[in-house]
Design an enzyme around this catalytic site. Structure first.
Site, mmCIF file in Angstrom:
data_model
loop_
_atom_site.group_PDB
_atom_site.id
_atom_site.type_symbol
_atom_site.label_atom_id
_atom_site.label_comp_id
_atom_site.label_asym_id
_atom_site.label_seq_id
_atom_site.Cartn_x
_atom_site.Cartn_y
_atom_site.Cartn_z
ATOM 1 C CE LYS A 36 -4.185 -1.496 -0.109
ATOM 2 N NZ LYS A 36 -4.690 -2.510 0.811
ATOM 3 C CE LYS B 195 -7.971 -16.076 -6.664
ATOM 4 N NZ LYS B 195 -8.183 -16.427 -5.309
ATOM 5 C CE LYS C 221 -15.352 -8.321 -3.290
ATOM 6 N NZ LYS C 221 -15.239 -8.011 -1.881
#
Ligand code: TRP
Length: 338
Positions: free
Chosen positions: A118, A202, A205
């Protein structure tokens, strides 16, 4: 007689109120939750405080919480069986977080992979909440004396830190208050990996390759028809390239075995028409999502019901949290003078 609840092991899992549930979540985590809710003393909560690290607007935060709650309930999470609550309804969690922060060291927090990631990707918002994210997560888990936490790979390090903070507290106050929370691994056959529609990897989101449970049939048809394939097999029984294999994998998850077998035969004999296969796949996906979608739409506007579930969950979760926090305060020496 000892109540059944006492002998069940405790499971805690947090869900961030960002994004919507897609087929991958449903056939992965959510279906395991549905089973777990009867076998364990489960606390499933919506991690709204955690989501503040990204500074959502109040309206977005509120909408996210409602949506996630409605979606999990629509999938069959049963508020009578499991304790479903919203993190900010249990202020004891943030109190425990404060205490744990006194023994969480800057070095170990800065070394956390998710924090480093982050700090690199959003350098203008490296706030203290982000740094101590694992401490709040530890508080969520140990406040209910959890034995197991169902987590994906990306949360394993956070869970390890929760164990470190729990053990550190126990050692510091010479009392085995917190059990070490262990990762919960679903057994092999439940670990279905749902592929995306973009040819590789896969369903996720963030990758934008997902089919969402709330989506309407027309959108699902459009997405499936656009899924990546190839020019078709040129030899009998040819090995399938990944995008085609992925379509078959999806089909195995949502369609009847005869349907899969039919298209396998078509493929192996070089007669397959991907358009036909996709049409069938879309209809079979829609058959899975439609009842859930209808429930979501019904629930998300039922403020009274959502409120009732949230209140009931908050009461049950607080009962457990207050019990632990009373012991914590006593051990620390925060005793009332009056
Ligand atoms: N960090 C988790 C995630 O991003 C969410 C979470 C918060 C959580 N507290 C938790 C998960 C406690 C399990 C247990 O997905």
């Amino acid at each position: 007689m000892m109540s059944e609840k006492k002998i069940k092991k405790t499971v805690v899992s947090g869900i961030r109120p960002t994004g919507n549930l897609h087929l991958g979540n449903y056939f992965g985590a959510v279906r395991s939750f549905l089973k777990m809710q009867h076998d364990f003393n489960c606390y499933f909560f919506i991690a709204d405080i955690h989501s503040l690290t990204t500074h959502p607007t109040p309206a977005n935060l509120q909408a996210g919480v409602r949506q996630v709650l409605a979606e999990y309930l629509a999938c069959g999470i049963d508020p009578e069986a499991a304790t479903i609550f919203i993190q900010s309804d249990v202020p004891e969690v943030t109190e425990l977080y404060t205490y744990l922060n006194m023994n969480a060291y800057l070095g170990e927090l800065e070394r956390t992979t998710s924090f480093k990631e982050k700090a690199r990707t959003q350098p203008d918002n490296v706030n203290a909440g982000l740094l101590t994210y694992p401490v709040l997560m530890a508080a969520d888990i140990i406040i209910h004396k959890a034995n197991y936490v169902p987590v994906g790979k990306d949360q394993e390090q956070h869970l390890e830190m929760a164990r470190t903070f729990a053990n550190r507290f126990n050692r510091m106050y010479h009392h085995k208050l917190f059990p070490a929370p262990k990762p919960f691994t679903f057994d092999g056959k439940d670990m279905i990996k749902v592929p995306g529609l973009d040819g590789s990897g896969k369903m996720g989101k963030s990758s934008g390759n997902g089919i969402y449970l709330y989506e309407d049939p027309a959108d699902i048809r459009k997405k499936v028809m656009r899924a990546v394939t190839d020019a078709g097999p040129t030899e009998m029984n040819q090995v399938k390239p990944e995008p085609v294999e992925n379509l078959f994998t999806l089909m195995k998850i949502v369609s009847a075995p005869e349907t899969v077998e039919y298209f396998e035969n078509q493929y192996n004999s070089c007669q397959i028409r991907y358009g036909d296969m996709k049409k069938q796949l879309a209809e079979d996906i829609i058959a899975v999502t439609t009842p859930i979608r209808e429930r979501i739409l019904e629930l998300v506007n039922d403020s009274e019901y959502l409120g009732k579930v949230a209140r009931m969950g908050a009461e049950k979760a607080r009962e457990s949290a207050v019990r632990t926090l009373t012991e914590v305060r006593e051990l620390i020496g925060l005793r009332k003078l009056y």
